[in-house]
Design an enzyme around this catalytic site. Structure first.
Site, PDB file in Angstrom:
ATOM      1  N   PRO A  99       9.716  -4.117   0.834  1.00 24.18           N
ATOM      2  CA  PRO A  99      10.993  -3.963   1.316  1.00 24.18           C
ATOM      3  C   PRO A  99      10.365  -3.918   2.831  1.00 24.18           C
ATOM      4  CG  PRO A  99      10.875  -2.548  -0.452  1.00 24.18           C
ATOM      5  CD  PRO A  99       9.637  -3.082  -0.339  1.00 24.18           C
ATOM      6  N   SER A 139      -0.011  -6.729   5.685  1.00 25.27           N
ATOM      7  CA  SER A 139      -0.556  -7.134   4.378  1.00 25.27           C
ATOM      8  C   SER A 139      -0.563  -8.704   4.347  1.00 25.27           C
ATOM      9  CB  SER A 139       0.103  -6.670   3.042  1.00 25.27           C
ATOM     10  OG  SER A 139      -0.733  -6.829   2.058  1.00 25.27           O
ATOM     11  N   ASP A 158      -2.843  -1.094  10.637  1.00 28.07           N
ATOM     12  CA  ASP A 158      -2.933  -1.074   9.196  1.00 28.07           C
ATOM     13  C   ASP A 158      -3.544  -2.591   8.656  1.00 28.07           C
ATOM     14  OD1 ASP A 158      -1.715   1.322   8.960  1.00 28.07           O
ATOM     15  OD2 ASP A 158       0.234   0.710   8.191  1.00 28.07           O
ATOM     16  N   GLY A 172      10.048  -2.804   6.592  1.00 27.96           N
ATOM     17  CA  GLY A 172      10.159  -1.251   7.331  1.00 27.96           C
ATOM     18  C   GLY A 172      10.030  -0.309   6.296  1.00 27.96           C
ATOM     19  N   GLY A 173       9.449  -0.372   5.016  1.00 26.30           N
ATOM     20  CA  GLY A 173       9.590   0.662   3.961  1.00 26.30           C
ATOM     21  C   GLY A 173       8.299   1.630   4.203  1.00 26.30           C
ATOM     22  N   GLY A 174       7.334   1.213   4.904  1.00 24.65           N
ATOM     23  CA  GLY A 174       6.246   2.153   4.968  1.00 24.65           C
ATOM     24  C   GLY A 174       5.024   1.628   3.932  1.00 24.65           C
ATOM     25  N   GLY A 198       3.454  -1.263   4.285  1.00 26.41           N
ATOM     26  CA  GLY A 198       2.738  -2.224   4.830  1.00 26.41           C
ATOM     27  C   GLY A 198       2.676  -3.768   4.639  1.00 26.41           C
ATOM     28  N   LYS A 214       0.723  -1.110   0.122  1.00 21.36           N
ATOM     29  CA  LYS A 214      -0.075   0.073  -0.159  1.00 21.36           C
ATOM     30  C   LYS A 214       1.104   1.306  -0.060  1.00 21.36           C
ATOM     31  CE  LYS A 214       0.672   1.234   4.394  1.00 21.36           C
ATOM     32  NZ  LYS A 214       1.541   2.666   5.032  1.00 21.36           N
TER      33      LYS A 214
END
Length: 464
Positions: free
Chosen positions: A269, A279, A311, A271-273, A275, A186
């Site tokens: 990735p 997910s 999330d 810790g990439g923001g 999700g 996301k």
């Protein structure tokens, strides 16, 4: 000669394009040769398919790719297409093409597809006659799902009378075997902090945009109550992995003695923001709810997801959405068709430290859906803090800013740029500096997970 089949990697794009060009030489002197000569596989499109896990390569002992098969999921519904399959002529007649085709069809079956389609030449032995030996039958080329392929043939001057379209029906997956499920990434198209709750959590506003790209979760039902993760995820012990925790949480609502083997193929990735962990957990909840016959409704699954992370519910519900609260108050949102260049700067950004940052704006005025739709609201509250503290993320934002308005997703570290067409997104991604990794993804209003769930249920929603 021995070979094995594996998922293609991004660094193999040039080798696979060379295989395709070598295979095309077999058509010299054929009436289709002028079309084949002038049309080649676009490397950027192949790269996008590899990032989605839709390309497999046959590799010999030296590590050299000698053939590949590429599936195209653009058809939608219950079918998937073979976009390309080629073997080096020097390695022909050795069973490589047959193995690649069977491997791709097996994966499609585990992913819930009901059939595989392709277009090929009727009069070439390694085309239609080859596919016929592998369960493909000629079908009516005037079916709507082949309109795009036939239009492309006309544009490229391909003789229509030489083209046949073929389909192979696929049986449903074995109930005791593996199934394959998507766990999409996301983006946060904006993120605003509008207050702080008495329990210490921050009140947020954001828009979650689901993507057509992400992780892959493979599940095999057990009948002994055990939940086992069979793949290592670096830095994430099995007991703390959200996907394992999700399975255990749902297990309490499921029939007795059900368990599962879990394999996770990470593409998002960490810790990439984007999700990824949330997910993966949502996919476990949604897929196992069906596989175990727990029969919980979406609200109940979303509540289980909320217990795992703020999330998770948006992935369970499977709709791009306007979100408030801590991210759990969701309103489905129809968004324009857009493509995104997503850049991974390969820098760890600890979310906890950002929330504690004194310079973080925590009391912004509330935004509205209309202010977002007008383009007025696009900021991310974490972006100034991340820029100041994380130079690689700042450099990624600066580089993408050269093509438009770059944004941070979540608390980072990944950044993205929205584009109106896939060609522009691919052209930008092609120019990505070597110290970053670029992905091209399409925004989806309906999650690929829910599209897969419909396939497993049967198109039209038949079955549970």
């Amino acid at each position: 000669m021995t070979f094995h089949i594996q998922r293609a990697q991004l660094d193999q794009v040039d080798a696979l394009c060379s295989i395709e060009r070598a295979a095309v030489e077999l058509f010299r002197g054929h009436r289709a040769w002028p079309s084949y000569r002038n049309v080649s596989v676009p490397p950027e499109v192949l790269r996008e398919a590899i990032a989605r896990g839709l390309v497999w390569v046959a590799v010999i002992g030296s590590g050299e790719p000698v053939g590949f098969v590429w599936l195209d999921a653009e058809e939608g519904g219950d079918a998937i297409g073979v976009a390309e399959m080629d073997v080096l002529p020097s390695h022909g007649q050795r069973g490589i093409g047959a193995a690649l085709l069977e491997h791709a069809c097996h994966w499609a079956r585990l992913a819930g597809y009901h059939r595989v389609d392709l277009g090929t030449l009727a009069d070439v032995p390694w085309n239609a006659p080859f596919y016929a030996k592998h369960g493909f039958e000629v079908v009516d080329k005037h079916r709507p799902e082949f309109d795009f392929a036939r239009e492309r043939d006309r544009e490229n001057g391909f003789p229509d009378d030489l083209r046949v379209f073929m389909s192979r029906p696929l049986p449903p997956p074995d109930p005791a075997g593996w199934t394959v499920w998507p766990a999409p990434a996301k983006l946060n198209l904006f993120l605003r902090i509008v207050g702080r709750r008495p329990d210490g959590y921050h009140e947020l506003q954001t828009v979650f945009r689901l993507l057509d790209w992400g992780d892959e979760i493979r599940l095999r039902v057990r009948r002994d109550g055990e939940i086992r993760r069979l793949t290592d995820v670096p830095g994430v012990p099995a007991d703390t992995d959200l996907v394992v925790r999700a399975a255990r949480l749902l297990q309490g609502q499921a029939p007795p003695d059900v368990g599962v083997d879990i394999e996770v193929e990470k593409r998002i990735p960490m810790g990439g923001g984007l999700g990824g962990g949330s997910s993966d957990a949502a996919t476990a909840l949604v897929a196992l709810n069906r596989l175990w016959g727990a029969d919980l409704d979406e609200d109940a699954l979303a509540e289980l997801g909320r217990q795992l992370g703020a999330d998770v519910p948006v992935f369970v519900r499977g709709r791009s959405a306007w979100a408030e609260g801590i991210g759990e108050k969701l309103s489905p949102l129809g968004l324009p068709r857009r493509w995104y260049v997503v850049l991974d700067p390969h820098e760890h950004v600890p979310t906890g430290a950002l929330f504690q940052a004194s310079e973080l704006t925590r009391n912004a005025p509330p935004a509205t859906i209309s202010s977002f739709a007008s383009g007025e609201t696009v900021e991310n509250a974490f972006a100034p803090v991340v820029r100041a503290r994380h130079p690689r993320v700042a450099a990624a934002l600066d580089w993408l800013d050269g093509f438009g308005r770059a944004r941070l997703s979540g608390s980072g570290a990944c950044v993205f740029l929205e584009t109106g067409d896939v060609e522009r997104a691919e052209a930008i991604a092609e120019r990505c500096p070597a110290h970053f990794t670029a992905y091209v993804a399409r925004g989806e209003d309906v999650s690929p997970l829910h599209v897969a769930l419909a396939r497993f249920r049967g198109v039209g929603g038949n079955g549970k």
